[in-house]
Design an enzyme around this catalytic site. Structure first.
Site, short mmCIF file in Angstrom:
data_model
loop_
_atom_site.label_atom_id
_atom_site.label_comp_id
_atom_site.label_asym_id
_atom_site.label_seq_id
_atom_site.Cartn_x
_atom_site.Cartn_y
_atom_site.Cartn_z
N GLU A 281 0.59 -1.19 -0.14
CA GLU A 281 0.21 -0.51 -0.16
C GLU A 281 0.76 1.24 -0.15
O GLU A 281 0.82 2.17 0.72
CB GLU A 281 -1.12 -0.17 1.11
CG GLU A 281 -0.14 0.39 3.19
CD GLU A 281 0.04 -0.89 3.10
OE1 GLU A 281 -0.45 -1.72 4.51
OE2 GLU A 281 0.39 -2.47 2.34
N GLU A 306 -5.68 -2.29 -0.87
CA GLU A 306 -4.37 -1.08 -0.70
C GLU A 306 -5.12 -0.26 -0.64
O GLU A 306 -4.52 1.19 -0.72
CB GLU A 306 -3.64 -1.68 -2.31
CG GLU A 306 -2.99 -2.65 -2.53
CD GLU A 306 -2.61 -3.50 -1.21
OE1 GLU A 306 -2.39 -2.91 -0.32
OE2 GLU A 306 -2.68 -4.65 -1.12
N ASP A 385 8.22 -11.19 10.12
CA ASP A 385 8.07 -12.24 8.62
C ASP A 385 7.32 -13.43 9.14
O ASP A 385 6.70 -14.43 8.17
CB ASP A 385 9.08 -12.18 7.85
CG ASP A 385 9.13 -10.93 6.80
OD1 ASP A 385 8.60 -9.89 7.09
OD2 ASP A 385 10.46 -10.32 6.91
#
Length: 613
Positions: A281, A306, A385
């Site tokens: 985004e 987004e 992550d």
């Protein structure tokens, strides 16, 4: 030391930079960037100041005009956070850091001409979420630190660049600008073969929203404030322009629902297939995977997500990754409201249904680490992550949907607009949101168990599986498959990718190999251009040990780098007993495809294989 973020060395007693002026020399020959960062503080400051860095060489730190050196130290690298840079300031309100990135930068992917669509020019792009901006330039790399920036990007003249900032100029390099670079590289700055692209971001953004890409780029106009960029190939640009033709309509619906669009432009960049996410985004310049170009406009739903971040995530940001749901739960809710307005209730219901199945699958994934099924998590000592999942998206959506059902949509719409107007350009935590919720919807805590929703594990009992005719029909047909009946062609004649995706998600995890073959013989799902459908089918084939499709699995893993596809395919190959042939295949394919994946995706796949091999 009092850290403000479990993933940053930034200290709560230190001032936060308000502006960064970047000068970056992009060197494709060595896959490095040589640069300078001029950081400006709110006022003069004396004492230690902490910055984050990863895989960076810090050449020197100076006072603003490069005359007086500033002492600094660099800690040994932490495997998650990187290096702690400590400066010793003496009544300084700004300072200049000279640095170079490493070819192993976790944010940067360098593509050779052979790895691009046109195979003519090299390409480089960034992906800084969640904590990878520190591998591009030294900074206070926490979403709690919002900063404005300028950037001079020096690159080969035959290339062009885009950035998550306003483009000011494309011009020849100026000699005085080279003075900010390390001496070994300053002479290269003004080569006739180079050009400078100049950008400015006037609004304060968290560092993870810093983004740029450089390569052989072209564009198509698709609306009064939207261009679609991609590699300069007519077929790629035209396909993207068709897929995203209704973008302006979505922006207008977003403004109607959530208030003014604050970022002036909403441009889109379709990246090479190695891009590890569906979309990112970045304000003013959303990055997208080419897998969203499906030919039926359904890829525009990723754009809707987004776009929704323009209000929830970019305007209001989670203070740390422990509160990531504030970005993604709100944005998933906002995305579905936009989709409902533009594409109708049935399509929105399909989205919710797919999300519901995904949320339930995440409960199984985290059954031994239930902390990460909470909305408000504790990620200290954890790489974000590694625990990235659909939980903050779908459980966050379900929480907001629960509140909407309690107070009614008109009242919730009014609340959302007030929430966005109150906290725009701020980074907040879960407690701040809950306090605002209780102050503006008195008594909500008596009707909705806010603590259970935000701090409890699993799916709360008042979460809601969607109900709609199309959703019920698809689930019913999937249940019939379990009894041996495939859907008839007249029952699926109007199905597109989302319908098939939901159908496949509701099938058993494994069936007889003969059933897999029969389903594909009739509907050619393994050949689908929609990767959600193809990957869903290939997971079923792997789980059912239908080895006829292992060649398609290998081809798919080598042609895309989106983690939404890599994670389930590699996991299905290596997870469970009796998978020796599949594990050998996974290891071989990863070894051959690794260099085509973004560093973030490389790390995720490596951790999957390490866990199961």
């Amino acid at each position: 030391m009092a850290p403000i973020d479990p993933h940053s060395f930034t200290d709560s007693t230190h001032p936060l930079a308000t502006h960064i002026a970047l000068t970056l020399y992009v060197d494709f020959a060595t896959s490095t960037i040589h640069g300078s960062a001029l950081l400006t503080l709110p006022g003069p400051y004396s004492g230690p100041l902490s910055l984050d860095a990863r895989s960076l060489t810090i050449h020197a730190v100076f006072e603003p005009h490069g005359s007086t050196p500033i002492l600094f130290s660099l800690s040994p690298p932490d495997p998650i956070m990187g290096c702690h840079v400590t400066l010793s300031l003496s009544n300084q309100s700004s300072f200049l850091v000279l640095f170079s990135t490493s070819p192993s930068s976790s944010a940067l992917q360098w593509l050779s001409p052979e790895q691009t669509f046109n195979k003519r020019c090299p390409f480089v792009y960034t992906q800084c979420q969640s904590i990878h901006a520190r591998s591009v330039f030294p900074c206070q790399d926490t979403p709690a630190a919002r900063v404005r920036y300028t950037c001079l990007l020096n690159l080969p003249r035959r290339l062009s660049a885009v950035m998550s900032a306003r483009h000011l100029d494309r011009r020849s390099p100026l000699s005085h600008e080279a003075a900010a670079l390390a001496p070994d590289h300053s002479s290269l700055w003004c080569s006739e073969e180079r050009v400078v692209e100049e950008f400015v971001m006037d609004q304060p953004v968290p560092p993870y929203l810093f983004a740029f890409a450089a390569g052989e780029l072209g564009f198509r106009e698709v609306g009064p404030r939207t261009r679609v960029y991609a590699e300069a190939a007519p077929e790629l640009l035209d396909g993207a322009a068709r897929e995203f033709a209704r973008t302006e309509e979505m922006i207008q619906q977003g403004e109607r629902l959530f208030g003014p669009y604050e970022w002036e432009r909403f441009d889109l960049l379709v990246l090479p297939p190695s891009f590890p996410y569906g979309g990112m985004e970045n304000p003013r310049m959303v990055f997208l995977t080419p897998t969203v170009i499906k030919g039926d406009s359904s890829g525009a739903q990723v754009v809707a997500h987004e776009l929704a971040h323009s209000w929830t995530g970019n305007l209001i940001t989670n203070k740390t990754n422990d509160h990531f749901w504030l970005n993604e739960g709100f944005t998933t809710y906002a995305e579905r409201r936009i989709v409902e307005s533009v594409q109708g209730e049935d399509i929105a219901a399909l989205n919710i249904g797919i999300g519901w199945r995904g949320l339930n699958e995440e409960m199984e994934r985290f059954k031994d680490r239930m902390e990460f099924t909470k909305l408000k998590t504790n990620q200290e000592g954890v790489d974000p992550d590694d625990v990235y999942s659909q939980v903050p998206y779908e459980k966050g959506f379900q929480f907001l949907w629960r509140i909407e059902r309690q107070i009614g949509r008109p009242a919730f719409d009014e609340f959302l607009k007030k929430y966005i107007a109150t906290f725009k350009f701020q980074s907040i935590d879960t407690e701040t949101f809950l306090d605002f919720l209780k102050a503006n919807i008195p008594g909500i805590e008596k009707d909705v168990d806010l603590e259970l929703w935000t701090e409890g594990t699993g799916i709360p009992p008042d979460a809601y599986e969607p109900v709609s005719n199309i959703y019920t029909k698809i689930v019913s047909l999937a249940n019939e498959f379990k009894l041996g009946r495939m859907p008839r062609e007249d029952e699926v004649a109007d199905w597109q990718g989302q319908e098939w995706e939901l159908y496949l998600e509701n099938l058993p995890k494994s069936v007889e190999a003969s059933q897999v073959l029969a389903l594909d013989e009739r509907y050619r799902l393994s050949e689908s251009k929609d990767y959600e459908v193809k990957v869903g089918f290939l997971q079923l084939a792997i789980s059912s040990k239908c080895r006829d499709y292992y060649g398609v699995v290998e081809k798919t893993l080598k042609e895309v780098g989106r983690m939404k596809y890599l994670r389930p395919l590699y996991t299905t190959l290596v997870q469970g007993p009796g998978k020796e042939e599949e594990k050998i295949l996974a290891e071989r394919v990863f070894a051959e495809a690794r260099d085509c994946y973004h560093p973030i995706a490389q790390g995720v796949v490596a951790s999957i294989l390490a866990k199961h091999l």
